[in-house]
Design an enzyme around this catalytic site. Structure first.
Site, PDB file in Angstrom:
ATOM      1  N   LYS A 481       0.839  -1.202   0.000  1.00 33.64           N
ATOM      2  CA  LYS A 481       0.000   0.000   0.000  1.00 33.64           C
ATOM      3  C   LYS A 481       0.879   1.258   0.000  1.00 33.64           C
ATOM      4  CE  LYS A 481      -0.174  -0.316   5.004  1.00 33.64           C
ATOM      5  NZ  LYS A 481      -0.859  -0.907   6.143  1.00 33.64           N
ATOM      6  N   TYR A 707      15.980  31.558   3.972  1.00 30.22           N
ATOM      7  CA  TYR A 707      14.822  32.357   4.375  1.00 30.22           C
ATOM      8  C   TYR A 707      14.895  32.785   5.852  1.00 30.22           C
ATOM      9  CZ  TYR A 707      12.106  31.470   0.145  1.00 30.22           C
ATOM     10  OH  TYR A 707      11.659  31.440  -1.142  1.00 30.22           O
TER      11      TYR A 707
END
Ligand SMILES: *Cc1c(COP(=O)(O)O)cnc(C)c1O
Length: 812
Positions: A481, A707
């Site tokens: 999955k 940043y």
């Protein structure tokens, strides 16, 4: 090869049962999947807990194989083929190879050591092939199985053998020595590789030297211990200290190494395009053999100047227009072509198979014979389209159906049209001089340089580990999955279906449909089926998990409409996870619905443990197991059915093997991540997330990086910018000096905040340059380490890696 089957009787002394003891054998196989298996194949059914070769014999007989070396005749096969029955099929393969090797009498070089075997072999092949018809181990086939297979490929035309021998524990080398029977030995670098199998260095050296027991001469770096062990055998030594037969002075330049060689009063220089110590040692091993063979210094200098990096792995890459590319752009000889075609068959993702092939070299056949064999191989492998590049192949294969040819790689590149490739698997295989890497670049899907490399060998290893912890008869389901826990579902499902796992588990129907479309026929359970997908599920033979009465009614309704009977379903019980499933009070209603119902049939009953990895909740887990036992028994007794029962996930298998019932469900462990530290020691790392350095910057004190100026340099630092960020799935919280990446084996701490598509790392003091690789996770840092530092679990990190990151699968 060409040998009569009665020689097998001479070589391995089996008892024989069969139809005709005197048949012609022209190839040997241990791989049932190979399309090269045919009437001339001698198949050795090697044992293995997961993939016993005996299981594939009925299929092989159907496909025309008639000769088998076995420990027993599988049911229903008697009188349908020849069986050579022995106690140990691996030993028989080795004995057969030793016998076969004995039929030839030309110089054979046996190469061993901890590191460098494959490189020395490949470089020697490169340097000597203008003068010899060389047979060599393909790739790094140097094991107990690889060596016999390599030797069996010898034919009458060969006049020099280069075989490598690798061992991991004592007792192995003697067998390899009998098979290779080298006349000349080369001992390469002795390092710590495979130390686990030996008590100490001396034991390891002693074992390795057994390869050289009957050689005429052994080439090695001056080494007192080894020379003592080799007493009685002639040695030919080299050294950096002026005390050997050949003395070397090494000067390292920016990207070359200059070796000054003093031998017999003569002195000459060899310059190789590498600047690391290991490459220098490997080149020295090569020049030593060339000296021994009588090459002049001029030849040695010229030939070794051209040595090149060796890529031994076949890589599977995503291509343009939905293609899959298998990159083998480093060699093109007959043996490696056979291996590559097997690999293509195993890893193809489309019906259509194309090969781009350069001239084929060094077969030991005449040109006509060689291309006749190549034609046979291509035909047997159902290659839809062959693109030949090179003077020889263009003429030799011109009658092959759908053959397109180019005289040179350049001609191919200029006429290249991307639209002529779509939805096919393309094997790109060319000798190094053809520079097929330029073709691969064109055919590869254009994404950024970040890749998640998936090691398929490690997946097989991890599966084997968990299998070793359960009973042989217990079935195994593997969860693929969430795109195979982020690792890529199709490739992994393909491997698992070959490994004969009993079930695959996906979360949603569309994942299952994608696997079916890719040709996976293993039973698949859909764990969270939605009613809207029921109809499609039945069309694709996907089996639903049934967790509620409402869902069951809806599914029965669809089964009715479609006229299905006994459609397999899987009943989920909620024994304490409280996510999905029937609780105790709902069992009667469930049983009532299932009674006298022919539309569906209960294939399995299962439950899920909430805390199999939490020691503190051991009693709770035992309680879940107890409830599961009772509830499932009630369903079984009332309905008189005999379904598969299962409750264990990875940590369950590890901690509660007594509760394995009839099947287990393996998830995270397959992908190399155990929840338990001890368990992890037995697992191999599967995924390595890699990127490259885009730019390097020198930051002055007082300047900032990234940043919000989160990183302020207090002293001079050097940073590297990497093209990977939080949009690729790297948690932003891993930035600001919390996390690190590995560059050239050194830790580079993440400086400043991680941006969407980029991050910066501190490389002060690390020897690296733009374009060098950076490892985001793999063996270091591990996903487990990251998860612990970030307060999450490895599952989340693995499954968060964005789909824009290219997955590359490889197998050693
Ligand atoms: C995901 C899942 C597993 C596998 O769990 P791991 O911890 O990864 O081994 C097993 N069973 C069910 C029902 C699951 O959803």
């Amino acid at each position: 090869m060409s040998i009569k089957t009665n020689n097998i009787i001479k070589a391995v002394n089996p008892s024989f049962e069969g139809i005709q003891p005197d048949m012609e054998i022209d190839n040997v196989s241990i791989d049932s999947r190979s399309l090269q298996n045919n009437i001339g194949t001698l198949f050795f059914a090697l044992p293995g807990k997961n993939r016993d070769g005996h299981n594939y014999i009925p299929e092989l007989i159907e496909n025309g194989v008639l000769n088998f070396v076995v420990t027993h005749i599988p049911n229903g096969c008697k009188n349908r083929a020849n069986f050579f029955i022995v106690n140990d099929t691996l030993k028989a393969l080795q004995d057969f190879a030793a016998y076969y090797r004995g039929l030839f009498n030309f110089p054979v070089v046996g190469i061993t050591g901890s590191n460098g075997k494959t490189i020395v072999k490949e470089w020697l092949n490169y340097a000597l092939s203008p003068d010899y018809n060389i047979i060599r181990s393909p790739k790094s086939y140097n094991s107990q199985v690889g060596v016999p297979l390599s030797v069996i490929a010898i034919n009458e035309k060969h006049n020099l053998g280069l075989f490598e021998a690798g061992i991991s524990t004592t007792g192995e080398m003697e067998k390899l020595a009998q098979i290779i029977k080298p006349n000349i030995g080369i001992l390469t670098h002795l390092g710590p590789a495979h130390d686990e199998g030996f008590t100490d260095m001396l034991e390891k050296i002693k074992e390795k030297l057994k390869l050289f027991k009957d050689t005429d001469v052994v080439i090695l770096q001056k080494n007192a211990i080894a020379e003592l062990e080799l007493e009685g055998t002639t040695t030919f030594t080299w050294s950096y200290n002026g005390d050997a037969d050949v003395n070397i002075t090494k000067t390292i330049h920016t990207d070359t190494t200059e070796l000054t060689v003093d031998y017999n009063g003569d002195s000459f220089k060899v310059v190789i395009p590498f600047f690391d110590d290991a490459s220098a040692e490997n080149a020295i091993s090569c020049l030593m053999l060339m000296l021994h063979l009588g090459y002049s210094s001029d030849f040695i200098t010229e030939r070794l100047a051209g040595v090149y990096p060796i890529e031994m792995r076949l890589q599977v890459k995503n291509g343009i227009n939905g293609c899959t590319i298998i990159d083998d752009s480093y060699s093109s000889d007959y043996q490696s072509l056979k291996i590559a075609l097997d690999f293509l068959e195993q890893h193809k993702t489309h019906k259509k198979k194309t090969i781009i092939l350069s001239d084929v070299f060094q077969s030991g056949f005449t040109v006509e014979e060689l291309y006749e064999h190549v034609t046979q191989l291509l035909t047997a492998n159902n290659i839809s389209r062959v693109i030949g590049i090179g003077e020889t192949i263009s003429t030799q294969l011109k009658d092959f159906p759908n053959f397109i040819s180019y005289k040179t790689t350049q001609e191919f590149l200029t006429q290249y049209n991307a639209n002529s490739y779509s939805n096919e698997t393309i094997l790109v295989k060319g000798a190094r001089s053809f520079r097929f890497e330029e073709i691969v670049v064109l055919l590869e899907e254009k994404t950024h340089e970040t890749v998640l490399e998936i090691n398929l060998n490690s997946i097989a290893h991890n599966l084997k580990f968990y299998r070793s912890r359960i009973k042989p008869e217990t079935k195994i389901m593997v969860m693929v999955k969430a795109f195979g826990y982020g690792s890529g579902s199709y490739e992994i499902a393909k491997l698992l279906s070959h490994q004969k796992v009993d079930y695959l588990g996906v979360a949603f129907a569309d994942e299952g449909i994608a696997l079916r479309n890719a040709g996976i026929s293993t039973p698949i359970i859909v764990m969270n089926p939605e009613a809207s997908a029921f109809s499609a599920m039945t069309a694709y033979k996907l089996e639903p998990e049934i967790y509620s009465v409402r869902e069951l009614r809806a599914f029965i309704e669809i089964a009715k409409q479609k006229n299905l009977s006994d459609y397999p379903i899987h009943i989920k019980l909620d024994t304490g996870m409280h996510r999905l499933g029937f609780e105790n009070y709902q069992l009667d209603e469930l049983i009532e619905l299932l009674k006298h119902n022919n539309f569906v049939s209960v294939k399995s009953i299962f439950s899920h443990l909430s805390s199999s990895d939490v020691p503190q909740y051991r009693d709770f887990t035992l309680g879940q197991i107890d409830k599961f036992t009772q509830w499932s028994q009630k369903i079984i007794d009332t309905l008189s059915i005999n379904p598969i029962r299962h409750i264990l996930n990875t940590s369950g298998i590890y901690h509660f093997p007594e509760a394995q019932f009839d099947m287990v469900r393996l998830g995270i462990g397959l992908y190399g991540v155990g929840n338990d530290a001890q368990e992890r020691k037995s697992l191999e790392n599967v995924g390595t997330l890699k990127t490259v350095i885009l730019q390097i910057k020198d930051i002055q004190p007082g300047e900032s990086v990234g940043y919000s100026r989160k990183f302020m340099a207090s002293e001079k630092v050097r940073t590297a910018t990497l093209p990977i960020g939080y949009a690729d799935g790297i948690p932003r919280s891993w930035g600001n000096e919390k996390g690190y990446v590995m560059i050239n084996g050194k830790k580079a701490v993440i400086t400043g905040t991680i941006s969407m598509d980029m991050m910066m790392v501190n490389i002060t003091g690390i020897d690296c340059k733009e374009g060098d690789k950076a490892v985001i996770f793999g063996t270091a840092p591990t996903v487990v380490e990251m998860a612990e530092a970030l307060g999450t679990i490895p599952y989340e990190i693995l499954t968060s890696i964005s789909q824009r990151v290219k997955r590359v699968f490889y197998q050693e």
